[in-house]
Design an enzyme around this catalytic site. Sequence first.
Site, short mmCIF file in Angstrom:
data_model
loop_
_atom_site.label_atom_id
_atom_site.label_comp_id
_atom_site.label_asym_id
_atom_site.label_seq_id
_atom_site.Cartn_x
_atom_site.Cartn_y
_atom_site.Cartn_z
N GLU A 6 0.82 -1.22 0.00
CA GLU A 6 0.00 0.00 0.00
C GLU A 6 0.85 1.27 0.00
O GLU A 6 0.49 2.27 -0.61
CB GLU A 6 -0.96 0.00 1.20
CG GLU A 6 -1.94 -1.16 1.23
CD GLU A 6 -2.83 -1.22 0.00
OE1 GLU A 6 -2.99 -0.19 -0.70
OE2 GLU A 6 -3.37 -2.31 -0.28
N HIS B 1 1.69 2.27 -3.40
CA HIS B 1 0.64 3.10 -4.01
C HIS B 1 0.80 4.56 -3.59
O HIS B 1 0.66 5.47 -4.43
CB HIS B 1 -0.75 2.61 -3.59
CG HIS B 1 -1.17 1.32 -4.21
ND1 HIS B 1 -0.88 1.00 -5.53
CD2 HIS B 1 -1.88 0.27 -3.71
CE1 HIS B 1 -1.38 -0.19 -5.80
NE2 HIS B 1 -1.98 -0.66 -4.71
#
Length: 423
Positions: A237, A240
């Site tokens: 994550e 991202h």
Amino acid sequence: MKLKLSLLWLIVIQISFAQQRTCGMEQKMQQIMNDPIARQQYLQQQAQFEVELQKMATLSRNSNAVNNVQTIRIPVAVHYPSAGAVTESVKTCLRALAQNQINILNADYNATNADIVNFTENDASFYPGISVGNLGVQFELATENHPAGTGLTNGQVAVTFGTDFLSGADSDPTWAGYMNMVVRNEGSSILGYSPLGGSPASGHTVVINRFAFGSGSGCAGFVPAAPFNLGRTLTHELGHFFNLDHTFNNGTCSTNTNCNTQGDRVCDTPEVASESYECPEVGTVGSCSFEQFALTMNYMDYVDDACMYMFTLGQENRMRAYYNAIVSQFSTTALSNNEVLDNNFKIYPNPSKGSFTIEFKELTNSYAVEVYDITGKVIYDNNFELTSSLVQTINLENTGSGVYFVNIKTDNGLLITKKIVME
């Protein structure tokens, strides 16, 4: 009977779904793009990123310039919104869990994770021309100049319990300038999510489900669960947040032959139509070109924690370009000044034969010493309370040779991290 069967089938679906990696990044981006103000801010930041990416392309032609890039220090704040009523011992455990997760991040983002040898010693033969990425970053729990009203004082780590990011919020301007990580209950189907290109100035956060944060035995209510119990959900994550997309194309292969504008827009990650799950054997999943294998062990795919272990050089450059675009958004006063703290104590000998001494300049009533290896695994953890000695010897004679890290912490958290070499 039909009702019972339907309920049983629903339970089976939920259990099986939870065993596969799921990421909520795309849903988060839909929210951003549907908000005119957030969308405009996002597009402006992406434009700045494209400028920096072009600069990185120029730097790549000058190896000296690339090799001389300084280590990135990023101030981190970890928030446990549901842990406001827990005991002090649980809070101490949760602070340690936060540090454990950060240790994992530092290993993964600097290619010092133990399983990276799988690529360098064997798997690389399936991927000619692909190199391992190393961002050269140091994630650190912030310890200084915390936001007003948070109840934290200088020297305490930026870990909060039940006070911020309430009601499911994904941003908080109070914590602007930090790399925020929120650990909370997101149900059984989503492991975590982040914006695709986050904004520290807006207090954006990376959200991680409480069963996918950190590694080890965890703490009450926050226990890492297999197969997502090695801390790699946050590695994924956070990729991202630094503008890395998934390595797969959601079921399609692009007809565009320009790898800079198609798929994840990273040229050294083979284009694949669909994600990979669980632990596929290396060299068994094809790519869109039918001439390359899918890079299933990449952190931006969907395999289990134990089977993802690398970024590529192209991903490294993309993340560094994004960092360059947002570096001014990070707080410059939240991290401790190591030169000042170094004056308070010293560690010797370094390199060590298996034991070392910590010597304090002034008496410290209570403190903790934690030693962890380059994979983030804690190999020594001890609390020293009401001590009247300026020196403390740590015996690690049964530890193998290599590089280790020593955390010196007060009752409220981390003071400083030092590197030590065991011979």
